[in-house]
Structure formats: structure tokens, C-alpha cells
Design an enzyme around this catalytic site. Structure first.
Site, PDB file in Angstrom:
ATOM      1  N   ASP A  13       0.809  -1.222   0.000  1.00 51.31           N
ATOM      2  CA  ASP A  13       0.000   0.000   0.000  1.00 51.31           C
ATOM      3  C   ASP A  13       0.843   1.273   0.000  1.00 51.31           C
ATOM      4  O   ASP A  13       0.451   2.301   0.566  1.00 51.31           O
ATOM      5  CB  ASP A  13      -0.960   0.014   1.209  1.00 51.31           C
ATOM      6  CG  ASP A  13      -1.862  -1.199   1.221  1.00 51.31           C
ATOM      7  OD1 ASP A  13      -2.244  -1.655   0.123  1.00 51.31           O
ATOM      8  OD2 ASP A  13      -2.172  -1.710   2.313  1.00 51.31           O
ATOM      9  N   GLU A  14       1.970   1.221  -0.665  1.00 48.58           N
ATOM     10  CA  GLU A  14       2.878   2.366  -0.690  1.00 48.58           C
ATOM     11  C   GLU A  14       2.442   3.416  -1.714  1.00 48.58           C
ATOM     12  O   GLU A  14       3.006   4.521  -1.756  1.00 48.58           O
ATOM     13  CB  GLU A  14       4.311   1.907  -1.039  1.00 48.58           C
ATOM     14  CG  GLU A  14       4.938   0.939  -0.046  1.00 48.58           C
ATOM     15  CD  GLU A  14       4.684  -0.522  -0.401  1.00 48.58           C
ATOM     16  OE1 GLU A  14       3.822  -0.775  -1.283  1.00 48.58           O
ATOM     17  OE2 GLU A  14       5.326  -1.398   0.194  1.00 48.58           O
ATOM     18  N   LYS A  16       1.815   2.165  -5.113  1.00 51.15           N
ATOM     19  CA  LYS A  16       2.334   1.604  -6.366  1.00 51.15           C
ATOM     20  C   LYS A  16       1.400   1.902  -7.530  1.00 51.15           C
ATOM     21  O   LYS A  16       1.835   2.254  -8.624  1.00 51.15           O
ATOM     22  CB  LYS A  16       2.498   0.080  -6.234  1.00 51.15           C
ATOM     23  CG  LYS A  16       3.478  -0.333  -5.150  1.00 51.15           C
ATOM     24  CD  LYS A  16       3.531  -1.846  -4.978  1.00 51.15           C
ATOM     25  CE  LYS A  16       2.278  -2.462  -4.393  1.00 51.15           C
ATOM     26  NZ  LYS A  16       2.006  -2.099  -2.993  1.00 51.15           N
TER      27      LYS A  16
HETATM   28  P1  GDP Z   1      -0.833   0.393  -3.537  1.00 54.76           P
HETATM   29  O1  GDP Z   1      -1.456  -0.860  -3.089  1.00 54.76           O
HETATM   30  O2  GDP Z   1       0.645   0.419  -3.303  1.00 54.76           O
HETATM   31  O3  GDP Z   1      -1.166   0.758  -4.949  1.00 54.76           O
HETATM   32  O4  GDP Z   1      -1.415   1.554  -2.613  1.00 54.76           O
HETATM   33  P2  GDP Z   1      -2.966   1.729  -2.179  1.00 54.76           P
HETATM   34  O5  GDP Z   1      -3.742   2.177  -3.339  1.00 54.76           O
HETATM   35  O6  GDP Z   1      -3.434   0.518  -1.471  1.00 54.76           O
HETATM   36  O7  GDP Z   1      -2.825   2.845  -1.065  1.00 54.76           O
HETATM   37  C1  GDP Z   1      -2.277   4.096  -1.348  1.00 54.76           C
HETATM   38  C2  GDP Z   1      -3.322   5.162  -1.028  1.00 54.76           C
HETATM   39  O8  GDP Z   1      -2.701   6.429  -0.965  1.00 54.76           O
HETATM   40  C3  GDP Z   1      -4.389   5.304  -2.100  1.00 54.76           C
HETATM   41  O9  GDP Z   1      -5.580   5.697  -1.484  1.00 54.76           O
HETATM   42  C4  GDP Z   1      -3.842   6.402  -3.003  1.00 54.76           C
HETATM   43  O10 GDP Z   1      -4.875   7.107  -3.686  1.00 54.76           O
HETATM   44  C5  GDP Z   1      -3.183   7.288  -1.987  1.00 54.76           C
HETATM   45  N1  GDP Z   1      -2.005   8.021  -2.447  1.00 54.76           N
HETATM   46  C6  GDP Z   1      -1.005   7.623  -3.279  1.00 54.76           C
HETATM   47  N2  GDP Z   1      -0.034   8.551  -3.330  1.00 54.76           N
HETATM   48  C7  GDP Z   1      -0.422   9.567  -2.511  1.00 54.76           C
HETATM   49  C8  GDP Z   1       0.185  10.803  -2.115  1.00 54.76           C
HETATM   50  O11 GDP Z   1       1.272  11.157  -2.501  1.00 54.76           O
HETATM   51  N3  GDP Z   1      -0.529  11.571  -1.227  1.00 54.76           N
HETATM   52  C9  GDP Z   1      -1.751  11.206  -0.760  1.00 54.76           C
HETATM   53  N4  GDP Z   1      -2.358  12.015   0.086  1.00 54.76           N
HETATM   54  N5  GDP Z   1      -2.340  10.056  -1.109  1.00 54.76           N
HETATM   55  C10 GDP Z   1      -1.671   9.240  -1.963  1.00 54.76           C
HETATM   56  P1  IMO Z   2      -1.058  -4.111  -2.243  1.00 54.43           P
HETATM   57  O1  IMO Z   2      -0.616  -4.698  -3.566  1.00 54.43           O
HETATM   58  C1  IMO Z   2      -0.935  -4.604   2.096  1.00 54.43           C
HETATM   59  C2  IMO Z   2      -1.116  -8.730   3.620  1.00 54.43           C
HETATM   60  C3  IMO Z   2      -2.356  -9.176   4.387  1.00 54.43           C
HETATM   61  C4  IMO Z   2      -1.729 -10.177   5.349  1.00 54.43           C
HETATM   62  C5  IMO Z   2      -0.641 -10.826   4.496  1.00 54.43           C
HETATM   63  C6  IMO Z   2      -1.048 -12.159   3.880  1.00 54.43           C
HETATM   64  O2  IMO Z   2      -2.321  -3.381  -2.303  1.00 54.43           O
HETATM   65  O3  IMO Z   2       0.076  -3.382  -1.612  1.00 54.43           O
HETATM   66  P2  IMO Z   2      -2.641 -12.763   1.832  1.00 54.43           P
HETATM   67  O4  IMO Z   2      -4.108 -12.535   1.613  1.00 54.43           O
HETATM   68  O5  IMO Z   2      -1.765 -12.148   0.799  1.00 54.43           O
HETATM   69  O6  IMO Z   2      -2.301 -14.201   2.041  1.00 54.43           O
HETATM   70  O7  IMO Z   2      -2.319 -12.030   3.239  1.00 54.43           O
HETATM   71  O8  IMO Z   2      -0.349  -9.905   3.460  1.00 54.43           O
HETATM   72  N1  IMO Z   2      -1.392  -8.170   2.279  1.00 54.43           N
HETATM   73  C7  IMO Z   2      -1.271  -6.869   1.961  1.00 54.43           C
HETATM   74  N2  IMO Z   2      -1.000  -5.793   2.742  1.00 54.43           N
HETATM   75  N3  IMO Z   2      -1.121  -4.453   0.762  1.00 54.43           N
HETATM   76  C8  IMO Z   2      -1.366  -5.519  -0.023  1.00 54.43           C
HETATM   77  O9  IMO Z   2      -1.394  -5.438  -1.368  1.00 54.43           O
HETATM   78  C9  IMO Z   2      -1.501  -6.788   0.573  1.00 54.43           C
HETATM   79  N4  IMO Z   2      -1.768  -8.028   0.100  1.00 54.43           N
HETATM   80  C10 IMO Z   2      -1.677  -8.862   1.147  1.00 54.43           C
HETATM   81  O10 IMO Z   2      -2.965  -8.100   5.038  1.00 54.43           O
HETATM   82  O11 IMO Z   2      -1.078  -9.487   6.380  1.00 54.43           O
HETATM   83 MG    MG Z   3      -2.950  -1.521  -1.790  1.00 54.28          MG
END
Ligand code: GDP
Ligand code: IMO
Ligand code: MG
Length: 425
Positions: A13-14, A16
Site C-alpha cells: 500500500d505504498e 504503487k
Molecule cells: P498500492 O497498493 O501500493 O497501490 O497503494 P494503495 O492504493 O493501497 O494505497 C495508497 C493510497 O494512498 C491510495 O488511497 C492512493 O490514492 C493514496 N495516495 C497515493 N499517493 C499519494 C500521495 O502522494 N498523497 C496522498 N495524500 N495520497 C496518496
Molecule cells: P497491495 O498490492 C498490504 C497482507 C495481508 C496479510 C498478508 C497475507 O495493495 O500493496 P494474503 O491474503 O496475501 O495471504 O495475506 O499480506 N497483504 C497486503 N497488505 N497491501 C497488499 O497489497 C496486501 N496483500 C496482502 O494483510 O497481512
Molecule cells: Mg494496496
């Protein structure tokens, strides 16, 4: 003409999805190489928000070819749901999606088994059947995408696998068995709908690389969730690291040009497992609220904490980052003081390397360095010269501590809220 891997540098959830979408402006092909619909990658374009789970985050750009690689595990029901939802919003999936014939398929019994396993062995999974599906792959009994196109073979494998799973469900877990006929009918319907997308994706992507195209390889989850290098057993079941891009697509390592690690300006984690810099009190809650830190897949609150340099340096070592994309800087706006973790204290000693011994990681205390925050808003800034002085200091400090350049800074969720310091293509 480059091949660039995008890797989560922390626990997922960085941001990406946002970075992949942004970089896709110059990419011809975007390919996912591991994970499944446990991922939730958010892309915000204007007032529209999209959450991608299986389809690469490049799909929102017209004409970009998107590949779901052999390293991915696919739940056909989830995939078709995602395809339909995107089509309903005007995307053209039909000519732009390729599913590797060697990708493994998530079956209903994977989900059922995982739900039972989680009752006693809590990992805090997303409950999508990811682990059991990779278990079948590694034990050489998995069902692959191509098997969906051969009904007799599919039936044979389904029968063998389901018999074993039903035995476990009934006798070990005291749960209800699943119905073979119903699964067969359901999956043959999926097969019909997916047939035209199933292809030799390895051949295709190598042809594109050799033709000099720009290729983005999209990782899911993050380095610290990697099956080998993460905080085992609190990990996901695939190779999330940059090396996984090669095996998960069939690309030689010699064809990779850049590896961009995506890191938040702080740290989050969903699910169980050690998290040395976690802030469990008010401050953690404040970051969660400000950052909207709730899972894009399950909606669970994400655990929040300070940026962990020890973990990030480890991540850079394992992945070979050529640069970092730093996201969510704006969430730290207005904080009087910001901390970063520069070491771990364990049994009276200070360590600056990431322990692969889980017991040590669970018990260590973070050694924090406090720095001054910035009062000004960084939200939506596109030019580095407009960043507050202390924000620039924060960036420089991170770069120095991990010996890796920050090449992209994200200052908001939207596609254009970004500072590009070095082009990836
Ligand atoms: P991913 O799984 O790595 O693609 O990340 P997620 O989508 O799960 O979580 C990232 C969250 O942060 C999402 O809600 C994005 O819309 C939000 N986001 C991404 N980059 C930024 C940023 O620079 N600032 C803010 N405020 N939100 C961001
Ligand atoms: P994105 O791509 C954050 C975590 C789950 C759990 C562990 C194992 O959005 O960054 P799983 O269902 O994969 O066997 O669960 O991994 N997990 C994530 N945490 N972002 C994700 O994906 C995740 N996908 C799995 O919460 O701790
Ligand atoms: Mg994510």
C-alpha cells in the site's frame, strides 16, 4: 526503450498503483508479476477513483497492453468482476488484456481452506485464497489458466483436488464440503468468457522487450511481505521482490533496466506481524485518518508508524533499487516533529541491519531520530523548488541513510500531483 520494475519497498500500500498509472503515460506494456486479488492498487484521475486488484494499473491509459503474468494467481470471478466494472466505466479491455496461460487459478476450495486455517493460525490474510492457491502451485497440483480450456483435464484435476480439500473441510475443520458439479459448471462459464485473453504472455512480453518497447512491471504487496525475505510467517505467499518480476513473467534479469522502490514517507502494515515503528496511540490514529489508511481490498484499518530506515535499507539491498518513489509526503504536513527509525535496540545492543530472526524483530525497540517538521502544505506540489525547506531536508536525510536517490515524490493521490526528479523511460 526500458524495462522498469515497480516494487513495494515496505509492507504494501505504498502507492504503487498511482506511480504505475503515472509512468504508464510513457509505457507500451504494463505487466503484473505476482500476487492476486489480495492487492488493491488505487488510481485517482480527476474526480474518478479506481481500485485495481488483478488488472495492471496501466489499464486506464488507452491502448496500453496489460499482462497478468504467470506468477499471478487469478480468481476468475474477481477478474471478470473487475473487467466488467472497468468496461462499465468506458475502458476497452478486450484488445488490451493478456492472461498468461501458466498463471494459476484460485478455486473456491482455496478460499474455504484459508478461512478455516485463519481461525487457528492468524496471519490476518485478505481471505482471497492466495496462500492455498500458491500451495497447490508449489506442490504441482495447481490448475492453470490453460487448463480451463481443456474441460476433461480440468475436471480430472478438480476432482482430485476437491476430494482432498473436502476431506480436510469435513474431517479436520468440521465444515461443509463443496460441490464438484457446481464448481465445474461455474468455472466452465468463466473459461468461455476468458478464453480470448489467455495467451503465451511470456513470448509476448519478450517480443515487446526485444522490439524496444517501454515496459513496466508492476509488483503487488511489498518487500517485507515477500515469502522468502519478508517477516515470515507474516507474509504473503509470493515473491514480491524485484527478482519475482523475472520468474513471474519469464523475463531474463539481464533485460531489467531500472528498479523503482515505492515507499511511503511513513510506514503502514495491514494484518498481523511485527512492526517495530508502529504508533498505537493517538498519533498513529491521526496519521491513519489523515492518510486515509484503510485497506483498498478489505477496508481494514492499516497500522501506522514512523518511517523505518532499517527496513527500507534492507529492502533496497534485496531489490537493488535504482531509485525510490516517495509517496504521501503531504500526509506529514503540519507535524511539529517527525521521527525516523535509524536502528533497532535488542538486548541492550543497537543494530542497523534488519533482523531475519522474527523473535528479534518482535522484541526490538526502534531507535528514533527526531527532526523538525514543516508547517506549509506540500499537497499537489509539482516542482521541487516549492517544497518547504524541512521537507527537502527530510528527503535528503532519507537518501543519505539508504544510499539511494529519491527520483519521484508524490504529493497527492491524483495522477498529476507528483514531482519527477528523474525520468524512468
Ligand atoms: P498500492 O497498493 O501500493 O497501490 O497503494 P494503495 O492504493 O493501497 O494505497 C495508497 C493510497 O494512498 C491510495 O488511497 C492512493 O490514492 C493514496 N495516495 C497515493 N499517493 C499519494 C500521495 O502522494 N498523497 C496522498 N495524500 N495520497 C496518496
Ligand atoms: P497491495 O498490492 C498490504 C497482507 C495481508 C496479510 C498478508 C497475507 O495493495 O500493496 P494474503 O491474503 O496475501 O495471504 O495475506 O499480506 N497483504 C497486503 N497488505 N497491501 C497488499 O497489497 C496486501 N496483500 C496482502 O494483510 O497481512
Ligand atoms: Mg494496496
Amino acid at each position: 526503450m526500458s524495462t522498469v520494475v515497480i516494487v513495494g519497498a515496505q509492507w504494501g500500500d505504498e502507492g504503487k498503483g498511482k506511480i504505475v498509472d503515472f509512468l504508464t503515460q510513457k509505457a507500451d506494456v504494463v505487466a503484473r508479476y505476482q500476487g492476486g486479488n489480495n492487492a488493491g492498487h488505487t488510481v485517482v484521475i480527476g474526480s474518478e477513483k479506481y481500485v485495481l486488484h488483478l488488472i495492471p494499473s496501466g489499464i486506464l491509459h488507452k491502448g496500453t497492453r496489460c499482462i497478468i503474468g504467470n506468477g499471478v494467481v487469478i480468481d476468475p470471478r474477481a477478474l471478470l468482476g473487475e473487467m466488467n466494472a472497468l468496461e462499465a466505466r468506458g475502458m476497452n479491455i478486450e484488445n488490451n488484456l493478456y492472461i498468461s496461460q501458466n498463471a494459476h487459478i484460485i478455486m473456491p476450495y482455496h478460499i474455504a481452506i484459508e478461512l478455516e486455517q485463519e481461525k487457528s493460525k492468524k496471519i490476518g490474510t485478505t481471505g482471497r485464497g492466495i496462500g492455498p492457491s500458491y500451495t497447490d502451485k508449489i506442490s504441482r497440483q495447481g490448475i492453470r489458466a490453460i487448463d480451463l480450456l481443456r474441460p476433461d483435464l480440468f475436471r480430472e484435476k478438480l476432482h482430485a483436488n476437491l476430494s482432498a480439500c473436502n476431506y480436510l473441510l469435513v474431517n479436520l475443520y468440521k465444515a461443509a464440503p463443496l460441490d464438484e458439479e457446481a464448481i465445474f459448471t461455474e468455472y466452465m462459464d468463466y473459461a468461455k468468457k476468458l478464453e480470448k485473453y489467455i495467451a503465451d504472455a511470456t513470448l509476448f512480453i519478450n517480443q515487446e522487450i526485444n522490439a524496444g518497447k517501454n515496459i513496466l512491471l508492476e509488483g503487488a504487496q511489498g518487500t517485507l511481505l515477500d515469502i522468502d525475505h519478508g517477516t515470515y510467517p507474516y507474509v504473503t505467499s509470493s515473491s514480491t521482490v524485484s527478482g519475482g518480476a523475472c520468474t513471474g513473467l519469464g523475463i531474463p534479469p539481464t533485460k531489467i533496466d531500472r528498479i523503482l522502490g515505492i515507499a511511503k514517507a511513513y510506514t503502514t502494515r495491514v494484518g498481523e506481524g511485527p512492526f517495530p515503528t508502529e504508533l498505537t496511540g493517538e498519533l498513529g490514529e491521526a496519521i491513519r485518518q489523515r492518510g486515509g489508511e484503510f485497506g483498498a481490498t478489505t477496508g481494514r484499518p492499516r497500522r501506522c508508524g514512523w518511517l523505518d530506515i532499517v527496513a527500507l535499507r534492507y529492502s533496497s539491498t534485496i531489490n537493488g533499487f535504482t531509485g525510490i518513489g516517495l509517496t504521501k509526503m503531504d500526509i506529514l504536513d503540519g507535524m511539529e516533529k517527525i521521527n525516523i527509525c535509524v536502528g533497532y535496540k535488542y538486548n541492550g545492543k543497537i543494530y542497523d541491519t534488519f533482523p531475519t530472526d522474527l523473535e528479534m524483530l518482535i522484541r526490538c525497540e526502534p531507535v528514533l531520530q527526531e527532526i523538525d517538521g514543516w508547517k506549509e502544505s506540500t499537497s499537489g506540489i509539482k516542482d521541487i523548488r516549492h517544497l518547504p525547506k524541512n521537507a527537502l531536508k527530510y528527503i535528503k536525510l532519507i537518501e543519505d541513510l539508504i544510499s539511494t536517490k529519491i527520483q519521484i515524490i508524490s504529493t497527492g493521490p491524483k495522477r498529476d500531483e507528483i514531482i519527477v526528479l528523474e525520468d524512468q523511460f
